[in-house]
Design an enzyme around this catalytic site. Structure first.
Site, PDB file in Angstrom:
ATOM      1  N   HIS A 128      42.740  38.301  25.102  1.00 58.09           N
ATOM      2  CA  HIS A 128      42.415  36.643  25.012  1.00 58.09           C
ATOM      3  C   HIS A 128      41.181  36.865  23.730  1.00 58.09           C
ATOM      4  O   HIS A 128      42.030  35.669  22.771  1.00 58.09           O
ATOM      5  CB  HIS A 128      40.803  36.388  25.854  1.00 58.09           C
ATOM      6  CG  HIS A 128      41.608  36.278  26.561  1.00 58.09           C
ATOM      7  ND1 HIS A 128      42.580  34.913  27.638  1.00 58.09           N
ATOM      8  CD2 HIS A 128      41.257  36.379  28.471  1.00 58.09           C
ATOM      9  CE1 HIS A 128      42.442  34.697  28.702  1.00 58.09           C
ATOM     10  NE2 HIS A 128      41.952  35.309  29.120  1.00 58.09           N
ATOM     11  N   GLU A 184      46.460  33.481  29.295  1.00 59.09           N
ATOM     12  CA  GLU A 184      46.072  34.570  30.287  1.00 59.09           C
ATOM     13  C   GLU A 184      47.215  35.116  29.699  1.00 59.09           C
ATOM     14  O   GLU A 184      47.152  35.943  30.308  1.00 59.09           O
ATOM     15  CB  GLU A 184      46.633  33.717  31.417  1.00 59.09           C
ATOM     16  CG  GLU A 184      45.841  34.028  32.175  1.00 59.09           C
ATOM     17  CD  GLU A 184      44.243  34.977  32.385  1.00 59.09           C
ATOM     18  OE1 GLU A 184      43.434  34.328  31.752  1.00 59.09           O
ATOM     19  OE2 GLU A 184      43.855  35.917  33.155  1.00 59.09           O
ATOM     20  N   HIS A 203      41.857  43.129  29.006  1.00 57.50           N
ATOM     21  CA  HIS A 203      41.913  41.494  29.336  1.00 57.50           C
ATOM     22  C   HIS A 203      41.570  40.639  28.202  1.00 57.50           C
ATOM     23  O   HIS A 203      41.732  40.194  27.885  1.00 57.50           O
ATOM     24  CB  HIS A 203      41.985  41.277  30.402  1.00 57.50           C
ATOM     25  CG  HIS A 203      42.239  39.817  31.542  1.00 57.50           C
ATOM     26  ND1 HIS A 203      42.500  39.654  32.114  1.00 57.50           N
ATOM     27  CD2 HIS A 203      40.923  38.960  31.210  1.00 57.50           C
ATOM     28  CE1 HIS A 203      43.234  38.275  32.291  1.00 57.50           C
ATOM     29  NE2 HIS A 203      42.084  37.702  31.022  1.00 57.50           N
ATOM     30  N   GLU A 204      40.017  41.013  28.188  1.00 54.90           N
ATOM     31  CA  GLU A 204      39.356  40.695  27.296  1.00 54.90           C
ATOM     32  C   GLU A 204      39.672  39.655  25.786  1.00 54.90           C
ATOM     33  O   GLU A 204      40.143  39.569  24.877  1.00 54.90           O
ATOM     34  CB  GLU A 204      37.507  40.201  27.213  1.00 54.90           C
ATOM     35  CG  GLU A 204      36.946  40.210  28.404  1.00 54.90           C
ATOM     36  CD  GLU A 204      37.859  38.415  29.235  1.00 54.90           C
ATOM     37  OE1 GLU A 204      38.278  37.804  28.803  1.00 54.90           O
ATOM     38  OE2 GLU A 204      38.148  38.266  30.820  1.00 54.90           O
TER      39      GLU A 204
HETATM   40 ZN    ZN Z   1      41.568  35.755  31.218  1.00 57.84          ZN
END
Ligand code: ZN
Length: 501
Positions: free
Chosen positions: A270, A296, A266-267
Protein backbone atom coordinates in the site's frame (compact mmCIF):
# COMPACT_ATOMS: atom_id res chain seq x y z
CA UNK A 1 -3.45 29.68 -14.62
CA UNK A 2 -7.17 30.11 -15.24
CA UNK A 3 -8.42 32.89 -12.95
CA UNK A 4 -11.47 31.00 -11.75
CA UNK A 5 -9.35 27.97 -11.03
CA UNK A 6 -6.96 30.16 -9.06
CA UNK A 7 -9.84 31.05 -6.77
CA UNK A 8 -10.69 27.37 -6.36
CA UNK A 9 -7.06 26.58 -5.62
CA UNK A 10 -7.22 28.51 -2.33
CA UNK A 11 -9.97 26.21 -1.10
CA UNK A 12 -8.18 23.11 -2.31
CA UNK A 13 -4.98 24.12 -0.51
CA UNK A 14 -6.80 24.71 2.73
CA UNK A 15 -8.69 21.44 2.45
CA UNK A 16 -5.56 19.44 1.77
CA UNK A 17 -3.79 21.08 4.72
CA UNK A 18 -6.65 20.03 6.96
CA UNK A 19 -6.57 16.53 5.49
CA UNK A 20 -2.86 16.23 6.29
CA UNK A 21 -3.55 17.25 9.89
CA UNK A 22 -6.45 14.78 10.15
CA UNK A 23 -4.38 11.96 8.69
CA UNK A 24 -1.63 12.62 11.18
CA UNK A 25 -4.06 12.74 14.10
CA UNK A 26 -5.71 9.55 12.88
CA UNK A 27 -2.38 7.76 12.70
CA UNK A 28 -1.36 9.08 16.09
CA UNK A 29 -4.60 7.93 17.72
CA UNK A 30 -3.90 4.33 16.66
CA UNK A 31 -0.21 4.30 17.54
CA UNK A 32 1.35 6.70 20.04
CA UNK A 33 -1.43 8.72 21.63
CA UNK A 34 -1.98 8.02 25.31
CA UNK A 35 -5.23 6.29 26.27
CA UNK A 36 -6.81 9.29 27.91
CA UNK A 37 -6.24 11.53 24.88
CA UNK A 38 -9.31 10.22 23.11
CA UNK A 39 -12.05 12.52 24.44
CA UNK A 40 -10.36 15.88 23.92
CA UNK A 41 -8.55 14.88 20.75
CA UNK A 42 -11.60 13.42 19.09
CA UNK A 43 -13.42 16.67 19.76
CA UNK A 44 -10.62 18.51 17.97
CA UNK A 45 -10.76 15.99 15.15
CA UNK A 46 -14.51 16.54 14.81
CA UNK A 47 -14.02 20.30 14.48
CA UNK A 48 -11.21 19.97 11.95
CA UNK A 49 -13.18 17.42 9.92
CA UNK A 50 -16.18 19.78 9.87
CA UNK A 51 -13.89 22.59 8.75
CA UNK A 52 -12.46 20.43 5.95
CA UNK A 53 -15.95 19.55 4.79
CA UNK A 54 -17.13 23.17 4.77
CA UNK A 55 -14.00 24.27 2.94
CA UNK A 56 -15.20 22.37 -0.11
CA UNK A 57 -18.94 22.20 0.44
CA UNK A 58 -20.04 25.83 0.30
CA UNK A 59 -21.84 28.14 -2.15
CA UNK A 60 -18.74 29.84 -3.45
CA UNK A 61 -16.97 26.58 -4.34
CA UNK A 62 -20.21 25.38 -5.91
CA UNK A 63 -20.32 28.47 -8.16
CA UNK A 64 -16.66 28.12 -9.07
CA UNK A 65 -17.19 24.48 -10.04
CA UNK A 66 -20.22 25.32 -12.18
CA UNK A 67 -18.21 27.96 -14.03
CA UNK A 68 -15.22 25.69 -14.44
CA UNK A 69 -17.43 22.96 -15.89
CA UNK A 70 -18.39 25.15 -18.87
CA UNK A 71 -16.77 23.99 -22.13
CA UNK A 72 -14.94 27.29 -22.76
CA UNK A 73 -13.41 27.22 -19.27
CA UNK A 74 -12.56 23.53 -19.53
CA UNK A 75 -10.43 24.27 -22.58
CA UNK A 76 -8.12 26.49 -20.54
CA UNK A 77 -7.55 23.91 -17.79
CA UNK A 78 -4.76 21.34 -17.56
CA UNK A 79 -5.64 17.64 -17.50
CA UNK A 80 -5.13 17.51 -13.76
CA UNK A 81 -7.31 20.56 -13.18
CA UNK A 82 -10.05 19.13 -15.37
CA UNK A 83 -10.00 15.89 -13.45
CA UNK A 84 -10.17 17.68 -10.11
CA UNK A 85 -13.12 19.81 -11.24
CA UNK A 86 -14.93 16.75 -12.57
CA UNK A 87 -14.40 14.83 -9.37
CA UNK A 88 -15.55 17.65 -7.08
CA UNK A 89 -18.54 18.40 -9.29
CA UNK A 90 -19.64 14.79 -9.02
CA UNK A 91 -19.28 14.92 -5.25
CA UNK A 92 -21.61 17.95 -5.23
CA UNK A 93 -24.15 16.44 -7.56
CA UNK A 94 -24.29 13.27 -5.47
CA UNK A 95 -24.66 15.10 -2.20
CA UNK A 96 -27.38 17.39 -3.40
CA UNK A 97 -29.68 14.43 -3.96
CA UNK A 98 -29.74 13.71 -0.22
CA UNK A 99 -31.87 15.92 2.05
CA UNK A 100 -29.56 17.60 4.55
CA UNK A 101 -31.55 16.48 7.66
CA UNK A 102 -31.28 12.87 6.58
CA UNK A 103 -27.61 13.24 5.87
CA UNK A 104 -26.98 14.69 9.33
CA UNK A 105 -29.06 12.04 11.07
CA UNK A 106 -27.09 9.39 9.22
CA UNK A 107 -23.79 10.98 10.28
CA UNK A 108 -24.93 10.79 13.89
CA UNK A 109 -26.05 7.19 13.47
CA UNK A 110 -22.73 6.04 12.01
CA UNK A 111 -20.78 7.96 14.64
CA UNK A 112 -22.59 6.01 17.37
CA UNK A 113 -23.03 2.59 15.72
CA UNK A 114 -19.40 1.34 15.90
CA UNK A 115 -19.36 1.46 19.70
CA UNK A 116 -22.71 -0.38 19.87
CA UNK A 117 -21.31 -2.93 17.42
CA UNK A 118 -18.14 -3.34 19.53
CA UNK A 119 -20.20 -4.02 22.66
CA UNK A 120 -22.49 -6.43 20.83
CA UNK A 121 -19.47 -8.29 19.49
CA UNK A 122 -17.91 -8.47 22.92
CA UNK A 123 -21.14 -9.86 24.35
CA UNK A 124 -21.79 -12.07 21.30
CA UNK A 125 -25.21 -10.53 21.06
CA UNK A 126 -26.39 -9.67 17.56
CA UNK A 127 -29.85 -8.67 18.76
CA UNK A 128 -28.48 -5.61 20.57
CA UNK A 129 -26.91 -4.31 17.35
CA UNK A 130 -29.65 -5.35 14.92
CA UNK A 131 -31.90 -2.24 15.27
CA UNK A 132 -29.00 0.11 14.46
CA UNK A 133 -27.84 -2.08 11.61
CA UNK A 134 -31.33 -2.06 10.22
CA UNK A 135 -31.27 1.74 10.26
CA UNK A 136 -27.85 1.84 8.57
CA UNK A 137 -29.10 -0.32 5.73
CA UNK A 138 -32.40 1.56 5.48
CA UNK A 139 -30.50 4.85 5.06
CA UNK A 140 -28.15 3.37 2.51
CA UNK A 141 -30.99 1.93 0.46
CA UNK A 142 -32.75 5.30 0.55
CA UNK A 143 -29.60 7.25 -0.32
CA UNK A 144 -28.96 4.84 -3.18
CA UNK A 145 -32.47 5.53 -4.48
CA UNK A 146 -32.09 9.31 -4.17
CA UNK A 147 -28.80 9.26 -6.03
CA UNK A 148 -29.60 6.68 -8.70
CA UNK A 149 -29.83 7.66 -12.33
CA UNK A 150 -32.73 6.40 -14.40
CA UNK A 151 -32.85 2.61 -14.46
CA UNK A 152 -29.97 2.30 -12.00
CA UNK A 153 -30.30 0.05 -8.94
CA UNK A 154 -29.59 1.65 -5.54
CA UNK A 155 -26.95 -0.96 -4.67
CA UNK A 156 -25.04 -0.11 -7.85
CA UNK A 157 -24.83 3.51 -6.73
CA UNK A 158 -23.07 2.45 -3.53
CA UNK A 159 -20.80 -0.07 -5.24
CA UNK A 160 -19.63 2.69 -7.55
CA UNK A 161 -18.68 4.89 -4.61
CA UNK A 162 -15.83 2.45 -4.01
CA UNK A 163 -15.26 1.06 -7.51
CA UNK A 164 -16.51 3.26 -10.31
CA UNK A 165 -15.76 0.59 -12.92
CA UNK A 166 -18.00 -2.10 -11.44
CA UNK A 167 -21.68 -2.72 -10.73
CA UNK A 168 -23.66 -5.69 -9.43
CA UNK A 169 -24.00 -7.21 -12.90
CA UNK A 170 -20.25 -7.25 -13.52
CA UNK A 171 -19.51 -8.32 -9.96
CA UNK A 172 -22.05 -11.17 -10.17
CA UNK A 173 -20.22 -12.52 -13.17
CA UNK A 174 -16.84 -12.02 -11.54
CA UNK A 175 -17.83 -13.71 -8.29
CA UNK A 176 -19.55 -16.64 -10.05
CA UNK A 177 -16.35 -17.33 -11.91
CA UNK A 178 -14.25 -17.07 -8.77
CA UNK A 179 -16.64 -19.18 -6.71
CA UNK A 180 -16.80 -21.89 -9.39
CA UNK A 181 -13.03 -22.29 -9.09
CA UNK A 182 -12.42 -21.80 -5.39
CA UNK A 183 -15.21 -23.87 -3.80
CA UNK A 184 -14.22 -27.19 -5.45
CA UNK A 185 -10.50 -26.39 -5.14
CA UNK A 186 -10.88 -25.73 -1.43
CA UNK A 187 -12.75 -29.03 -1.00
CA UNK A 188 -9.80 -30.89 -2.51
CA UNK A 189 -7.30 -28.97 -0.41
CA UNK A 190 -9.35 -29.53 2.76
CA UNK A 191 -9.36 -33.27 2.09
CA UNK A 192 -5.57 -33.21 2.56
CA UNK A 193 -5.84 -31.65 5.97
CA UNK A 194 -2.49 -32.47 7.49
CA UNK A 195 -0.55 -32.44 4.26
CA UNK A 196 1.34 -29.30 5.24
CA UNK A 197 2.96 -28.89 8.64
CA UNK A 198 3.24 -25.33 9.90
CA UNK A 199 3.51 -25.84 13.68
CA UNK A 200 6.98 -24.28 13.75
CA UNK A 201 5.50 -20.90 12.81
CA UNK A 202 3.71 -20.84 16.17
CA UNK A 203 6.66 -21.26 18.52
CA UNK A 204 7.88 -18.34 20.63
CA UNK A 205 9.38 -15.59 18.47
CA UNK A 206 10.79 -12.61 20.35
CA UNK A 207 8.74 -9.62 19.21
CA UNK A 208 11.62 -7.14 19.28
CA UNK A 209 13.45 -9.28 16.79
CA UNK A 210 10.27 -9.55 14.71
CA UNK A 211 10.15 -5.77 14.58
CA UNK A 212 13.80 -5.59 13.44
CA UNK A 213 13.27 -8.21 10.77
CA UNK A 214 10.07 -6.51 9.54
CA UNK A 215 11.93 -3.20 9.24
CA UNK A 216 14.51 -4.97 7.16
CA UNK A 217 11.76 -6.46 4.95
CA UNK A 218 10.03 -3.12 4.49
CA UNK A 219 13.27 -1.56 3.30
CA UNK A 220 14.03 -4.63 1.20
CA UNK A 221 10.86 -4.18 -0.89
CA UNK A 222 11.58 -0.47 -1.22
CA UNK A 223 9.82 1.30 1.63
CA UNK A 224 11.80 4.50 2.11
CA UNK A 225 12.31 5.31 5.80
CA UNK A 226 13.27 8.87 4.82
CA UNK A 227 9.69 9.29 3.59
CA UNK A 228 7.91 6.87 5.84
CA UNK A 229 7.44 5.56 9.36
CA UNK A 230 6.67 2.12 10.77
CA UNK A 231 4.97 1.89 14.17
CA UNK A 232 2.84 -0.55 16.12
CA UNK A 233 -0.95 -0.61 16.37
CA UNK A 234 -3.70 -3.09 17.26
CA UNK A 235 -4.35 -3.79 13.55
CA UNK A 236 -1.87 -3.03 10.78
CA UNK A 237 -2.80 -0.18 8.42
CA UNK A 238 -1.35 2.41 6.06
CA UNK A 239 -1.92 6.13 6.28
CA UNK A 240 -0.68 8.64 3.75
CA UNK A 241 -0.14 12.33 4.47
CA UNK A 242 1.42 12.92 1.02
CA UNK A 243 4.09 11.27 -1.10
CA UNK A 244 6.86 12.34 1.28
CA UNK A 245 5.21 10.97 4.41
CA UNK A 246 3.50 7.60 4.28
CA UNK A 247 3.03 5.74 7.55
CA UNK A 248 2.50 2.06 8.08
CA UNK A 249 1.87 0.04 11.21
CA UNK A 250 2.33 -3.54 12.24
CA UNK A 251 1.28 -5.81 15.06
CA UNK A 252 3.51 -8.48 16.61
CA UNK A 253 2.35 -11.75 18.15
CA UNK A 254 4.95 -13.66 20.11
CA UNK A 255 3.49 -16.98 19.03
CA UNK A 256 2.87 -16.22 15.38
CA UNK A 257 5.80 -15.44 13.13
CA UNK A 258 3.99 -15.14 9.80
CA UNK A 259 1.40 -12.57 10.90
CA UNK A 260 3.77 -9.59 11.24
CA UNK A 261 5.94 -10.61 8.29
CA UNK A 262 3.05 -10.66 5.83
CA UNK A 263 1.39 -7.63 7.38
CA UNK A 264 4.49 -5.53 6.83
CA UNK A 265 4.78 -6.69 3.22
CA UNK A 266 1.07 -6.04 2.67
CA UNK A 267 1.14 -2.55 4.19
CA UNK A 268 4.43 -1.95 2.41
CA UNK A 269 2.63 -2.62 -0.88
CA UNK A 270 0.00 0.00 0.00
CA UNK A 271 2.76 2.41 1.01
CA UNK A 272 4.74 1.99 -2.22
CA UNK A 273 1.60 2.99 -4.10
CA UNK A 274 1.18 6.20 -2.12
CA UNK A 275 4.91 6.99 -2.12
CA UNK A 276 4.90 6.56 -5.89
CA UNK A 277 2.18 9.10 -6.67
CA UNK A 278 3.62 11.86 -8.89
CA UNK A 279 4.76 15.09 -7.20
CA UNK A 280 2.35 17.18 -9.27
CA UNK A 281 -0.60 15.17 -7.92
CA UNK A 282 0.17 14.66 -4.25
CA UNK A 283 -1.71 16.99 -1.88
CA UNK A 284 -4.52 17.38 -4.45
CA UNK A 285 -7.92 15.64 -4.64
CA UNK A 286 -6.43 13.25 -7.26
CA UNK A 287 -3.29 12.52 -5.26
CA UNK A 288 -4.06 9.09 -3.81
CA UNK A 289 -4.64 5.54 -5.04
CA UNK A 290 -7.34 5.39 -7.69
CA UNK A 291 -9.63 2.92 -5.94
CA UNK A 292 -9.72 0.70 -2.93
CA UNK A 293 -9.52 -2.37 -5.21
CA UNK A 294 -6.49 -1.02 -7.03
CA UNK A 295 -4.87 -0.26 -3.66
CA UNK A 296 -5.55 -3.76 -2.44
CA UNK A 297 -4.10 -5.15 -5.67
CA UNK A 298 -0.75 -3.60 -4.85
CA UNK A 299 -0.68 -4.78 -1.24
CA UNK A 300 -1.86 -8.28 -2.16
CA UNK A 301 0.58 -8.63 -5.03
CA UNK A 302 3.44 -7.84 -2.67
CA UNK A 303 2.07 -9.96 0.13
CA UNK A 304 1.03 -13.06 -1.80
CA UNK A 305 2.43 -13.25 -5.31
CA UNK A 306 5.82 -11.81 -4.43
CA UNK A 307 6.08 -12.29 -0.67
CA UNK A 308 5.00 -15.93 -0.50
CA UNK A 309 7.13 -17.09 -3.43
CA UNK A 310 10.23 -19.18 -3.05
CA UNK A 311 12.15 -16.77 -5.30
CA UNK A 312 11.48 -13.89 -2.92
CA UNK A 313 12.77 -15.82 0.07
CA UNK A 314 15.87 -17.28 -1.56
CA UNK A 315 18.09 -14.27 -0.77
CA UNK A 316 16.57 -13.49 2.64
CA UNK A 317 15.54 -16.72 4.34
CA UNK A 318 18.98 -17.25 5.88
CA UNK A 319 18.65 -13.86 7.54
CA UNK A 320 15.39 -14.99 9.12
CA UNK A 321 17.08 -18.20 10.25
CA UNK A 322 19.94 -16.16 11.75
CA UNK A 323 17.38 -14.05 13.58
CA UNK A 324 15.78 -17.17 15.09
CA UNK A 325 18.40 -19.95 14.93
CA UNK A 326 16.80 -22.04 17.66
CA UNK A 327 13.39 -22.07 15.98
CA UNK A 328 14.37 -22.22 12.31
CA UNK A 329 17.79 -23.78 11.81
CA UNK A 330 16.30 -27.18 11.08
CA UNK A 331 13.48 -25.78 8.93
CA UNK A 332 14.42 -25.85 5.25
CA UNK A 333 13.42 -23.10 2.84
CA UNK A 334 11.01 -25.48 1.10
CA UNK A 335 9.32 -26.39 4.37
CA UNK A 336 9.03 -22.70 5.23
CA UNK A 337 7.51 -21.85 1.82
CA UNK A 338 4.95 -24.64 2.10
CA UNK A 339 3.97 -23.54 5.59
CA UNK A 340 3.45 -19.88 4.70
CA UNK A 341 1.19 -20.94 1.83
CA UNK A 342 -0.97 -23.39 3.76
CA UNK A 343 -4.71 -23.05 3.13
CA UNK A 344 -7.40 -23.91 5.63
CA UNK A 345 -11.07 -23.01 5.93
CA UNK A 346 -11.69 -20.62 8.78
CA UNK A 347 -14.34 -18.32 10.14
CA UNK A 348 -12.53 -14.98 10.26
CA UNK A 349 -11.98 -12.96 7.11
CA UNK A 350 -8.95 -11.01 8.34
CA UNK A 351 -7.15 -14.22 9.31
CA UNK A 352 -7.96 -15.97 6.07
CA UNK A 353 -5.39 -17.44 3.72
CA UNK A 354 -5.14 -16.58 0.06
CA UNK A 355 -7.37 -19.40 -1.18
CA UNK A 356 -10.33 -18.80 1.13
CA UNK A 357 -10.21 -15.02 1.21
CA UNK A 358 -12.59 -14.29 -1.65
CA UNK A 359 -15.23 -16.63 -0.25
CA UNK A 360 -15.47 -14.43 2.86
CA UNK A 361 -16.01 -11.46 0.59
CA UNK A 362 -18.55 -13.19 -1.64
CA UNK A 363 -20.68 -14.01 1.42
CA UNK A 364 -20.81 -10.35 2.46
CA UNK A 365 -21.56 -9.23 -1.08
CA UNK A 366 -24.43 -11.69 -1.51
CA UNK A 367 -25.89 -10.63 1.83
CA UNK A 368 -25.75 -6.93 0.97
CA UNK A 369 -27.36 -7.55 -2.39
CA UNK A 370 -30.18 -9.61 -0.86
CA UNK A 371 -30.80 -6.97 1.80
CA UNK A 372 -31.07 -4.29 -0.87
CA UNK A 373 -33.41 -6.47 -2.90
CA UNK A 374 -35.59 -7.10 0.17
CA UNK A 375 -35.01 -10.84 -0.09
CA UNK A 376 -33.78 -11.08 3.50
CA UNK A 377 -34.11 -8.94 6.61
CA UNK A 378 -31.46 -7.79 9.07
CA UNK A 379 -32.91 -10.07 11.75
CA UNK A 380 -32.27 -13.08 9.56
CA UNK A 381 -28.59 -12.22 9.08
CA UNK A 382 -27.08 -14.61 11.67
CA UNK A 383 -28.92 -17.56 10.13
CA UNK A 384 -28.13 -16.57 6.56
CA UNK A 385 -24.51 -15.90 7.49
CA UNK A 386 -24.03 -19.28 9.11
CA UNK A 387 -25.69 -21.13 6.24
CA UNK A 388 -23.40 -19.50 3.71
CA UNK A 389 -20.27 -20.21 5.77
CA UNK A 390 -21.26 -23.85 5.91
CA UNK A 391 -21.99 -23.96 2.21
CA UNK A 392 -18.89 -22.17 0.90
CA UNK A 393 -16.27 -22.81 3.57
CA UNK A 394 -17.59 -25.85 5.39
CA UNK A 395 -17.47 -24.18 8.80
CA UNK A 396 -20.08 -22.83 11.20
CA UNK A 397 -19.49 -20.03 13.72
CA UNK A 398 -19.97 -20.94 17.37
CA UNK A 399 -21.43 -17.49 18.04
CA UNK A 400 -22.17 -14.18 16.30
CA UNK A 401 -18.86 -12.64 17.38
CA UNK A 402 -17.03 -14.99 15.06
CA UNK A 403 -19.92 -14.83 12.63
CA UNK A 404 -21.97 -11.89 11.43
CA UNK A 405 -20.51 -9.46 13.99
CA UNK A 406 -16.85 -9.90 13.05
CA UNK A 407 -16.41 -6.86 10.77
CA UNK A 408 -16.72 -3.23 11.78
CA UNK A 409 -17.57 -2.03 8.24
CA UNK A 410 -21.38 -2.01 8.28
CA UNK A 411 -21.49 -0.17 11.59
CA UNK A 412 -19.44 2.64 10.00
CA UNK A 413 -21.83 2.76 7.06
CA UNK A 414 -19.41 1.14 4.63
CA UNK A 415 -21.96 -0.67 2.51
CA UNK A 416 -20.78 -1.80 -0.92
CA UNK A 417 -17.17 -1.76 0.21
CA UNK A 418 -16.33 -5.47 0.60
CA UNK A 419 -16.13 -6.40 -3.12
CA UNK A 420 -13.01 -4.22 -3.44
CA UNK A 421 -11.07 -6.69 -1.30
CA UNK A 422 -11.77 -9.47 -3.79
CA UNK A 423 -11.25 -7.30 -6.85
CA UNK A 424 -7.80 -6.43 -5.50
CA UNK A 425 -6.71 -10.08 -5.67
CA UNK A 426 -7.92 -10.47 -9.23
CA UNK A 427 -6.39 -7.19 -10.41
CA UNK A 428 -3.11 -8.25 -8.81
CA UNK A 429 -3.11 -11.60 -10.64
CA UNK A 430 -3.80 -9.97 -13.99
CA UNK A 431 -1.05 -7.42 -13.49
CA UNK A 432 1.41 -9.97 -12.21
CA UNK A 433 0.87 -12.13 -15.30
CA UNK A 434 1.53 -9.09 -17.49
CA UNK A 435 4.60 -8.04 -15.51
CA UNK A 436 6.02 -11.53 -15.93
CA UNK A 437 5.72 -11.16 -19.70
CA UNK A 438 7.71 -7.95 -19.65
CA UNK A 439 10.16 -8.55 -16.80
CA UNK A 440 12.13 -11.60 -15.67
CA UNK A 441 10.30 -11.38 -12.34
CA UNK A 442 11.53 -14.65 -10.84
CA UNK A 443 15.14 -13.88 -11.73
CA UNK A 444 14.86 -10.40 -10.26
CA UNK A 445 13.45 -11.80 -7.04
CA UNK A 446 16.21 -14.40 -6.81
CA UNK A 447 18.77 -11.60 -7.19
CA UNK A 448 16.98 -9.51 -4.57
CA UNK A 449 16.33 -6.82 -7.17
CA UNK A 450 12.99 -5.48 -6.03
CA UNK A 451 13.74 -2.08 -7.51
CA UNK A 452 12.96 -3.14 -11.08
CA UNK A 453 9.55 -4.46 -9.97
CA UNK A 454 8.79 -1.35 -7.98
CA UNK A 455 9.72 0.89 -10.91
CA UNK A 456 7.57 -1.14 -13.26
CA UNK A 457 4.54 -0.79 -10.99
CA UNK A 458 5.26 2.88 -10.53
CA UNK A 459 5.38 3.44 -14.26
CA UNK A 460 2.08 1.59 -14.89
CA UNK A 461 0.07 2.25 -11.73
CA UNK A 462 1.45 4.32 -8.87
CA UNK A 463 2.44 7.58 -10.51
CA UNK A 464 -1.03 8.20 -11.96
CA UNK A 465 -2.82 8.63 -8.63
CA UNK A 466 -6.50 9.05 -9.51
CA UNK A 467 -5.81 10.39 -13.00
CA UNK A 468 -6.75 7.00 -14.44
CA UNK A 469 -9.46 4.72 -13.11
CA UNK A 470 -9.04 0.99 -12.47
CA UNK A 471 -10.04 -0.22 -15.92
CA UNK A 472 -8.02 2.47 -17.67
CA UNK A 473 -4.94 1.34 -15.78
CA UNK A 474 -5.67 -2.31 -16.58
CA UNK A 475 -6.38 -1.58 -20.26
CA UNK A 476 -3.21 0.46 -20.72
CA UNK A 477 -1.10 -2.04 -18.85
CA UNK A 478 -2.54 -5.41 -19.89
CA UNK A 479 -4.63 -4.61 -22.98
CA UNK A 480 -7.91 -5.75 -21.40
CA UNK A 481 -10.30 -4.81 -18.61
CA UNK A 482 -10.50 -6.97 -15.50
CA UNK A 483 -10.48 -10.64 -16.40
CA UNK A 484 -11.02 -13.11 -13.54
CA UNK A 485 -9.32 -15.88 -15.51
CA UNK A 486 -5.85 -14.75 -14.42
CA UNK A 487 -6.80 -15.02 -10.80
CA UNK A 488 -8.56 -18.38 -11.03
CA UNK A 489 -5.71 -19.85 -13.08
CA UNK A 490 -3.18 -18.53 -10.61
CA UNK A 491 -5.02 -20.18 -7.70
CA UNK A 492 -5.49 -23.51 -9.48
CA UNK A 493 -1.85 -23.66 -10.53
CA UNK A 494 -0.54 -22.65 -7.13
CA UNK A 495 -2.64 -24.99 -4.99
CA UNK A 496 -2.54 -27.93 -7.37
CA UNK A 497 1.22 -27.87 -7.20
CA UNK A 498 1.46 -27.08 -3.51
CA UNK A 499 -0.96 -29.81 -2.45
CA UNK A 500 0.01 -32.23 -5.21
CA UNK A 501 -3.64 -32.52 -6.26
ZN1 ZN B 1 -4.89 -3.79 2.54
Amino acid sequence: MNETYQKLQKYLDKESALEVALALLGWDAETLAPKQAVDHTSKAVGILAGEAYQTIINDEVKDLLSKLSLPEEQKTLTDVEQKIVKQLKKQYDDMEQIPIEEFQAYQELTAKAPSVWARAKEQKDFASFAPLLEEVFAYNIRFGKYRSKEGQQPYDVLLKDYEECFDAASLDQFFEEVKATIVPLLKKVSAKKDFIQDDFLYQCYDVKKQDEFCRFLAEYIGFDFERGVLAESAHPFTNSLHNKDVRITNHYYEKNLASAIFSVIHEGGHALYELGVADELTMTPVGGGTSMGMHESQSRMYENMIGRSKEFWLPVYSKLQDTYPEQLNTVTLDTFIRAINKAQSGLIRTESDELCYCLHVIIRYEIEKDLFAGKITVNELPTVWNQKYQEYLGVTPADDAEGVLQDIHWSCGNVGYFPSYALGNAIAAQMYAQMKKELPVDELLKEGNLKAIREYLNEHVHKFGKMKNTNEILMDMTGQPLNAKYYTEYLVEKYTSLYEL
